[in-house]
Enzyme design. Structure first.
Site, mmCIF file in Angstrom:
data_model
loop_
_atom_site.group_PDB
_atom_site.id
_atom_site.type_symbol
_atom_site.label_atom_id
_atom_site.label_comp_id
_atom_site.label_asym_id
_atom_site.label_seq_id
_atom_site.Cartn_x
_atom_site.Cartn_y
_atom_site.Cartn_z
ATOM 1 N N SER A 1 0.841 -1.191 0.000
ATOM 2 C CA SER A 1 0.000 0.000 0.000
ATOM 3 C C SER A 1 0.877 1.242 0.000
ATOM 4 C CB SER A 1 -0.916 -0.022 1.226
ATOM 5 O OG SER A 1 -0.600 1.034 2.093
ATOM 6 N N LYS A 2 0.391 2.269 -0.704
ATOM 7 C CA LYS A 2 1.248 3.448 -0.826
ATOM 8 C C LYS A 2 1.376 4.191 0.501
ATOM 9 C CE LYS A 2 -2.365 6.113 -3.069
ATOM 10 N NZ LYS A 2 -2.827 6.520 -4.379
ATOM 11 N N ARG A 3 0.451 3.957 1.404
ATOM 12 C CA ARG A 3 0.554 4.624 2.694
ATOM 13 C C ARG A 3 1.568 3.945 3.605
ATOM 14 N NH1 ARG A 3 -4.084 6.138 1.000
ATOM 15 N NH2 ARG A 3 -4.996 4.074 1.099
ATOM 16 N N ARG A 4 1.752 2.637 3.419
ATOM 17 C CA ARG A 4 2.565 1.884 4.366
ATOM 18 C C ARG A 4 3.922 1.484 3.771
ATOM 19 N NH1 ARG A 4 -1.227 -2.291 5.548
ATOM 20 N NH2 ARG A 4 -0.585 -3.000 3.508
ATOM 21 N N VAL B 1 6.299 1.944 -2.526
ATOM 22 C CA VAL B 1 5.737 1.294 -3.719
ATOM 23 C C VAL B 1 6.037 2.035 -5.015
ATOM 24 C CG1 VAL B 1 3.831 0.261 -2.436
ATOM 25 C CG2 VAL B 1 3.497 2.462 -3.553
#
Ligand code: GLU
Length: 469
Positions: free
Chosen positions: A234-237, A240
């Site tokens: 995920s781009k938040r975590r 990526v």
């Protein structure tokens, strides 16, 4: 029939490594089949699209070898809104779709909160088109939809479990499911290779192909990419963005080789292989359908191997953007006072074996290109203990007297200075290294001093000595 594949990213964020993997798989498949690769930018979500994300996709694709001009497109989905609407209208006129004015609350009030999906309330109400009325596809009550999937066999879906899904919103605008199918149809797409997360859409989309009277494509749903906790990247975590790897100094060749290992491996016990081997050996039907672990540590090690395998001249060239703040990468938070290509070429072979990503070149060689070294204060405190001043005095004297300023003589000299004080070479080196480079670790010291030169070395040793007074 010519094989035609497409890569159809939505420009709603940084370009994701999972997307790059799918793009490469499409690219190779097209090449193997003598087919065509089409790039379609699915830019219909006006609220989330940004032109810079589109540019990011194009330049990231370029970077991993899918070069502008060597594929068909880019096409922009937003240019085909008329076709999408016409298809919706055709489905309505043919009785394959109907208008519905139910709100979500209406549906829930009838079905209860547990049941998901639409209950078919408006199926036979014969509503005319109108503001706020969505258009729903009338899914067949019977039969099943068999998806022919090169990676997953033949997933089969019972039609009665597929709800009458929306194909155009209350404002008349067609939804992704329909626009995506209409574009694939008009672009003559024969194989849809895309991420597993779209598999739930596939039976619905295949029903649309059938209803519009065109033979559906062959599908290939490639595995989702996960982190070490088996969570979808995920781009938040997670890290990526392909651009982030590029800017950190991953080599495009290493990156694309690694991406192709997500769910697949070349023959033999090999992982690092030339791109030509991957292009020859890759088979979609050998892709493992289980989630693929994107192992950043492994990618890093992989990149280090790729860096070490570069001819020195290529390594020197590859490092240049990080050392000069030029090139396509985001400028580094460091600028040289003066970059000296010859000095860099002299130490490059020593650095090449020590770094895993190109940006790591900076702390290894910045001392060569700065008027004064950047002193790491923790390193200073560690190295400049009792005896450091005396050692520096002796080293300055001995270095001044050196006839030949070369690594071997420098080493012999400092060895002797250390020995007179009962110090092993490693201990004697520490204050000299910190005085000259600012750090406790780095390239082999004496080669570094040779390249830095007599005057600059002595100036730095004297400056350190003054600081110790
Ligand atoms: N635009 C979709 C996405 O970025 C791709 C859909 C598809 O490949 O069919 O997820």
């Amino acid at each position: 029939m010519t094989v035609r594949v497409r890569f159809a990213p939505s420009p709603t964020g940084m370009f994701h490594v999972g997307g790059a993997r799918s793009a490469l798989q499409n690219w190779i498949f097209a090449k193997q089949q003598g087919g065509v690769f089409v790039l379609r930018i699915e830019d219909t979500d006006a609220a989330r699209n940004r032109p810079e994300w589109t540019e990011g996709i194009l330049s990231a694709l370029d970077w991993i070898g899918i070069a502008r001009g060597s594929y068909e497109g880019p096409y922009y989905q937003s240019s085909y809104a008329g076709e999408h609407r016409a298809a919706a209208q055709r489905l309505y006129e043919g009785g394959r779709a109907y208008y519905c004015d139910c709100t979500r609350e209406d549906v829930q009030a009838r079905t209860g909160p547990q049941q998901r999906g639409y209950d078919g309330f408006c199926r036979d109400r014969g509503l005319e088109p109108g503001e706020g009325r969505a258009l729903r596809f009338r899914t067949p009550d019977e039969g099943e939809t068999v998806v022919v999937d090169l990676v997953r066999g033949e997933p089969t879906f019972e039609n009665k479990l597929i709800e009458d899904f929306v194909i155009a919103r209350g404002d008349g605008s067609p939804v992704f499911l329909l626009a995506n199918v209409v574009d694939d149809m008009s672009m003559g797409i024969t194989h849809v290779i895309r991420a597993e997360e779209h598999l739930p859409n596939t039976p619905k989309q295949q029903l649309l192909w059938d209803a519009l009277g065109v033979k559906p494509p062959v599908w290939a749903h490639v595995p989702v990419v996960v982190n070490e906790k088996r969570q979808k990247l995920s781009k938040r975590r997670d890290k990526v963005a392909l651009e982030a790897y590029r800017d950190e100094g991953y080599l495009a060749d290493a990156m694309r080789n690694y991406l192709m290992l997500l769910g697949w491996a070349p023959s033999g016990d090999r992982e690092i292989v030339p791109w030509s081997v991957i292009e020859e050996e890759f088979r979609l039907d050998e892709v493992n359908p289980s989630p693929a672990f994107f192992d950043e540590k492994k990618l890093r090690a992989f990149n280090g191997d790729y860096i070490r395998a570069l001819p020195v001249a290529d390594f020197v060239e590859a490092c240049r953007p990080w050392l000069t703040g030029t090139g396509t990468i985001a400028p580094p938070p460091w600028q040289p006072d003066e970059f000296d290509p010859a000095a860099f070429a002299a130490v490059a072979p020593l650095a090449q074996t020590r770094i895993a990503v190109l940006s790591e070149i900076v702390p290894n060689v910045d001392f060569l290109f700065l008027a004064d070294p950047l002193i790491d204060e923790a390193a200073w405190a560690k190295a400049m203990k009792e005896g450091a001043a005396d050692l520096l005095d002796a080293a300055i004297g001995a270095f001044e007297a050196l006839e030949s300023w070369d690594a071997e003589s420098l080493k012999a000299t400092l060895e002797a200075v250390g020995a007179e004080r009962g110090l092993k070479l490693g201990k004697a080196q520490a204050p000299v290294r910190v005085a000259v480079t600012g750090r406790t670790v780095g390239l082999p010291l004496f080669e570094s001093l040779e390249v830095l030169g007599r005057d600059r070395t002595l100036t730095r040793l004297r400056a350190a000595r003054v600081r110790l007074v």
